[in-house]
Design an enzyme around this catalytic site. Structure first.
Site, PDB file in Angstrom:
ATOM      1  N   ARG A  67      79.728  67.340  51.479  1.00  0.00           N
ATOM      2  CA  ARG A  67      79.272  67.584  52.836  1.00  0.00           C
ATOM      3  C   ARG A  67      79.718  66.398  53.686  1.00  0.00           C
ATOM      4  O   ARG A  67      79.879  65.293  53.183  1.00  0.00           O
ATOM      5  CB  ARG A  67      77.741  67.708  52.893  1.00  0.00           C
ATOM      6  N   LYS A 117      71.470  66.065  49.489  1.00  0.00           N
ATOM      7  CA  LYS A 117      70.209  66.388  50.155  1.00  0.00           C
ATOM      8  C   LYS A 117      69.023  65.970  49.292  1.00  0.00           C
ATOM      9  O   LYS A 117      69.054  66.095  48.082  1.00  0.00           O
ATOM     10  CB  LYS A 117      70.144  67.894  50.446  1.00  0.00           C
ATOM     11  N   HIS A 167      82.810  71.481  57.528  1.00  0.00           N
ATOM     12  CA  HIS A 167      82.056  72.130  56.459  1.00  0.00           C
ATOM     13  C   HIS A 167      82.853  73.273  55.838  1.00  0.00           C
ATOM     14  O   HIS A 167      82.648  73.618  54.667  1.00  0.00           O
ATOM     15  CB  HIS A 167      80.723  72.649  56.992  1.00  0.00           C
ATOM     16  N   ARG A 171      84.535  72.297  52.677  1.00  0.00           N
ATOM     17  CA  ARG A 171      83.669  72.378  51.489  1.00  0.00           C
ATOM     18  C   ARG A 171      83.601  73.816  50.993  1.00  0.00           C
ATOM     19  O   ARG A 171      83.664  74.072  49.779  1.00  0.00           O
ATOM     20  CB  ARG A 171      82.287  71.842  51.846  1.00  0.00           C
ATOM     21  N   HIS A 209      73.930  72.011  44.720  1.00  0.00           N
ATOM     22  CA  HIS A 209      72.943  73.004  45.141  1.00  0.00           C
ATOM     23  C   HIS A 209      71.714  72.936  44.237  1.00  0.00           C
ATOM     24  O   HIS A 209      71.840  72.853  43.018  1.00  0.00           O
ATOM     25  CB  HIS A 209      73.529  74.413  45.051  1.00  0.00           C
ATOM     26  N   TYR A 212      79.202  82.308  47.132  1.00  0.00           N
ATOM     27  CA  TYR A 212      80.649  82.179  47.040  1.00  0.00           C
ATOM     28  C   TYR A 212      81.291  83.296  46.234  1.00  0.00           C
ATOM     29  O   TYR A 212      82.505  83.489  46.317  1.00  0.00           O
ATOM     30  CB  TYR A 212      81.020  80.808  46.465  1.00  0.00           C
TER      31      TYR A 212
END
Length: 289
Positions: free
Chosen positions: A144, A167, A235, A238, A261, A270
């Site tokens: 990211r 994150k 983004h 990515r 994730h 995806y």
């Protein structure tokens, strides 16, 4: 506001998320002040009902809020009310239906061409090397933009992998492809400031941490010059990393780890990306597509 402190300190939300959630809370309080005709304090928030929230969302939708934005707004409001009155304090209210978007990748040639164009626009060799390295990290390692700009000089000297903090302070190890590693090393050799372990790896022209807004603006300018879609953002690089790996047989669980994730459902989108991309190719190539 104590809500902001809670988000940053206890929930470990990003600065951008804290700013967005605080703005939502302030909008709700302002609405309730007019709606009820009285000053709103933390105790008063416990009296918020589902009809109150519907009225608030109706006002926000009247200002042009999309379904997706309204759903995010409702999620932020629920979190605020649960914080103010305790878990479960927020009224249960079904949010607007949101059609799940499928990220649209760009081709490898477009990704590299975009990075090259951004780099070539700079008159400063070290800035050109920086922009090339940042964008290759997004496409070649699936970072990211915030993760790339959050790296410090502690990652040097580079090895075959890179430890990334994502994150909620989750860390993961991603492989560094030789071209990506070479790009970062070239930048590190050119940057005019010392890359100490506790300082940002990627610097702005005055020596501070490179701002993500600058990267986004450079990408916007480059995609206009190259005639690429408005969806071509940092983004999107990515997304392209994930899609191209999946299209070449990458395991979904392995891809989840690479992307950082928390849940597999975030990665499963995806599978739709790859199918959509193949369908686009088919339609473009088939005479009756």
């Amino acid at each position: 506001m104590q809500w902001s402190i809670h988000l940053a300190r206890d929930r470990r939300r990003s600065e951008h998320t804290v700013r967005a959630y605080r703005a939502t809370a302030e909008r709700l309080v302002a609405f309730l002040t007019l709606h009820w005709g009285e000053r709103i304090d933390r105790a008063g928030l416990a009296r918020v009902t589902a009809p109150d929230l519907r009225a608030y969302l109706a006002q926000r939708r009247g200002s042009g809020l999309s379904n997706a934005s309204a759903a995010r707004e409702l999620s932020a409001v629920r979190g605020f009310l649960d914080w103010a009155g305790g878990i479960g304090a927020a009224p249960r209210l079904k949010g607007p239906r949101v059609k799940k978007g499928v990220p649209r990748p760009i081709s490898p040639d477009e990704a590299v061409g975009l990075a090259s164009d951004v780099a070539e626009e700079s008159d400063e060799p070290w800035v050109a090397a920086r922009d090339w390295a940042v964008l290759l990290l997004l496409y070649g390692a699936g970072l990211r933009i915030g993760e790339a700009l959050g790296l410090t000089g502690a990652v040097l000297p580079l090895g075959e992998t890179l430890r990334v903090t994502g994150k909620r302070d989750r860390t993961r190890i991603v492989p560094l492809l030789p071209p990506v590693r070479a790009a970062i090393e070239d930048y590190a050799a050119r940057v005019p400031w010392p890359l100490t372990p506790d300082a940002a790896l990627f610097r702005g022209v005055r020596g501070g941490t490179l701002d993500g807004g600058i990267v986004r603006a450079r990408v916007r300018a480059a995609r206009a010059r190259l005639g690429l879609s408005d969806r071509t953002t940092p983004h999107a690089l990515r997304h392209s990393f994930a899609t191209h790996l999946l299209g070449r047989g990458a395991d979904l669980r392995a891809l989840q780890e690479l992307l950082g994730h928390a849940s597999l459902s975030s990665t499963q989108v995806y599978t739709g990306v790859d199918a959509a991309h193949l369908l686009d190719v088919y339609r473009a190539a088939h005479p009756r597509g």
